[in-house]
Write a protein that holds these residues in place. Sequence first.
Motif, mmCIF file in Angstrom:
data_model
loop_
_atom_site.group_PDB
_atom_site.id
_atom_site.type_symbol
_atom_site.label_atom_id
_atom_site.label_comp_id
_atom_site.label_asym_id
_atom_site.label_seq_id
_atom_site.Cartn_x
_atom_site.Cartn_y
_atom_site.Cartn_z
ATOM 1 N N UNK A 199 33.811 45.276 26.912
ATOM 2 C CA UNK A 199 33.162 44.818 28.126
ATOM 3 C C UNK A 199 32.547 43.443 27.863
ATOM 4 N N UNK A 200 32.665 42.566 28.824
ATOM 5 C CA UNK A 200 32.099 41.230 28.648
ATOM 6 C C UNK A 200 30.788 41.095 29.437
ATOM 7 N N UNK A 201 30.142 39.959 29.274
ATOM 8 C CA UNK A 201 28.832 39.729 29.882
ATOM 9 C C UNK A 201 28.866 39.864 31.404
ATOM 10 N N UNK A 202 29.868 39.308 32.032
ATOM 11 C CA UNK A 202 29.943 39.365 33.497
ATOM 12 C C UNK A 202 30.120 40.798 33.987
ATOM 13 N N UNK A 203 30.907 41.591 33.271
ATOM 14 C CA UNK A 203 31.076 42.987 33.649
ATOM 15 C C UNK A 203 29.752 43.742 33.538
ATOM 16 N N UNK A 204 29.005 43.467 32.472
ATOM 17 C CA UNK A 204 27.694 44.111 32.313
ATOM 18 C C UNK A 204 26.761 43.753 33.461
ATOM 19 N N UNK A 205 26.712 42.491 33.808
ATOM 20 C CA UNK A 205 25.853 42.047 34.915
ATOM 21 C C UNK A 205 26.294 42.711 36.219
ATOM 22 N N UNK A 206 27.596 42.741 36.453
ATOM 23 C CA UNK A 206 28.113 43.342 37.682
ATOM 24 C C UNK A 206 27.830 44.837 37.761
ATOM 25 N N UNK A 207 28.013 45.534 36.651
ATOM 26 C CA UNK A 207 27.868 46.986 36.652
ATOM 27 C C UNK A 207 26.432 47.460 36.504
ATOM 28 N N UNK A 208 25.625 46.752 35.713
ATOM 29 C CA UNK A 208 24.292 47.240 35.389
ATOM 30 C C UNK A 208 23.145 46.343 35.824
ATOM 31 N N UNK A 209 23.419 45.080 36.098
ATOM 32 C CA UNK A 209 22.354 44.117 36.354
ATOM 33 C C UNK A 209 21.348 44.540 37.395
ATOM 34 N N UNK A 210 21.803 44.949 38.552
ATOM 35 C CA UNK A 210 20.896 45.358 39.624
ATOM 36 C C UNK A 210 20.045 46.550 39.179
ATOM 37 N N UNK A 211 20.665 47.483 38.508
ATOM 38 C CA UNK A 211 19.956 48.671 38.042
ATOM 39 C C UNK A 211 18.915 48.313 36.977
ATOM 40 N N UNK A 212 19.294 47.499 36.008
ATOM 41 C CA UNK A 212 18.348 47.081 34.972
ATOM 42 C C UNK A 212 17.133 46.389 35.577
ATOM 43 N N UNK A 213 17.377 45.451 36.486
ATOM 44 C CA UNK A 213 16.259 44.714 37.091
ATOM 45 C C UNK A 213 15.380 45.622 37.951
ATOM 46 N N UNK A 214 15.989 46.584 38.616
ATOM 47 C CA UNK A 214 15.208 47.506 39.445
ATOM 48 C C UNK A 214 14.295 48.380 38.588
ATOM 49 N N UNK A 215 14.744 48.733 37.378
ATOM 50 C CA UNK A 215 13.971 49.617 36.505
ATOM 51 C C UNK A 215 12.987 48.873 35.600
ATOM 52 N N UNK A 216 13.105 47.576 35.497
ATOM 53 C CA UNK A 216 12.221 46.783 34.631
ATOM 54 C C UNK A 216 10.732 46.978 34.922
ATOM 55 N N UNK A 217 10.297 47.183 36.174
ATOM 56 C CA UNK A 217 8.868 47.374 36.421
ATOM 57 C C UNK A 217 8.247 48.570 35.699
ATOM 58 N N UNK A 218 9.066 49.468 35.181
ATOM 59 C CA UNK A 218 8.524 50.580 34.390
ATOM 60 C C UNK A 218 7.775 50.071 33.163
ATOM 61 N N UNK A 219 8.079 48.865 32.723
ATOM 62 C CA UNK A 219 7.463 48.291 31.519
ATOM 63 C C UNK A 219 6.365 47.267 31.826
ATOM 64 N N UNK A 220 6.033 47.074 33.075
ATOM 65 C CA UNK A 220 4.965 46.129 33.403
ATOM 66 C C UNK A 220 3.600 46.723 33.088
ATOM 67 N N UNK A 221 2.597 45.876 33.052
ATOM 68 C CA UNK A 221 1.241 46.274 32.704
ATOM 69 C C UNK A 221 0.478 46.806 33.915
ATOM 70 N N UNK A 222 1.172 47.516 34.732
ATOM 71 C CA UNK A 222 0.561 48.161 35.894
ATOM 72 C C UNK A 222 1.438 49.357 36.247
#
Length: 129
Positions: free
Chosen positions: A1-24
Amino acid sequence: MNAQQLVDERGELWLALAPLWLDREPGERDYAHMVEVIEAHEMTLKELEWMFRLELAPVMTRHQMSVAGEWRRFDDRKLMQRLVSHNLRLTGWRRKSWALFSGLTTMMTRHRWNELMNRVMVARGELPY
């Protein structure tokens, strides 16, 4: 899998879940957005758990532990670069190592993850665990 495939397949999901690690604590709007994005990706709870442990937690925990980390929001572009870089290298012994240590990398956000998974189960009409 290349970088663009990762962004296409997972990017939206990764960014949506990132707030789990914020300081709030994530708010209702944050959780609702996460559930919506998860449902759009049609992943099983088991697939989500492994994505949390192997794809997200190693990168996000390092960011969370850094002295100069961002605590209120993330720079999506930089975060995506880190996530893609990590996931492109996530094969063989690296994958096994992260699986082995995933309890440590997820412990600071496990309570938030469990809350999110309960909400996903409710949205799917399943009983929360």
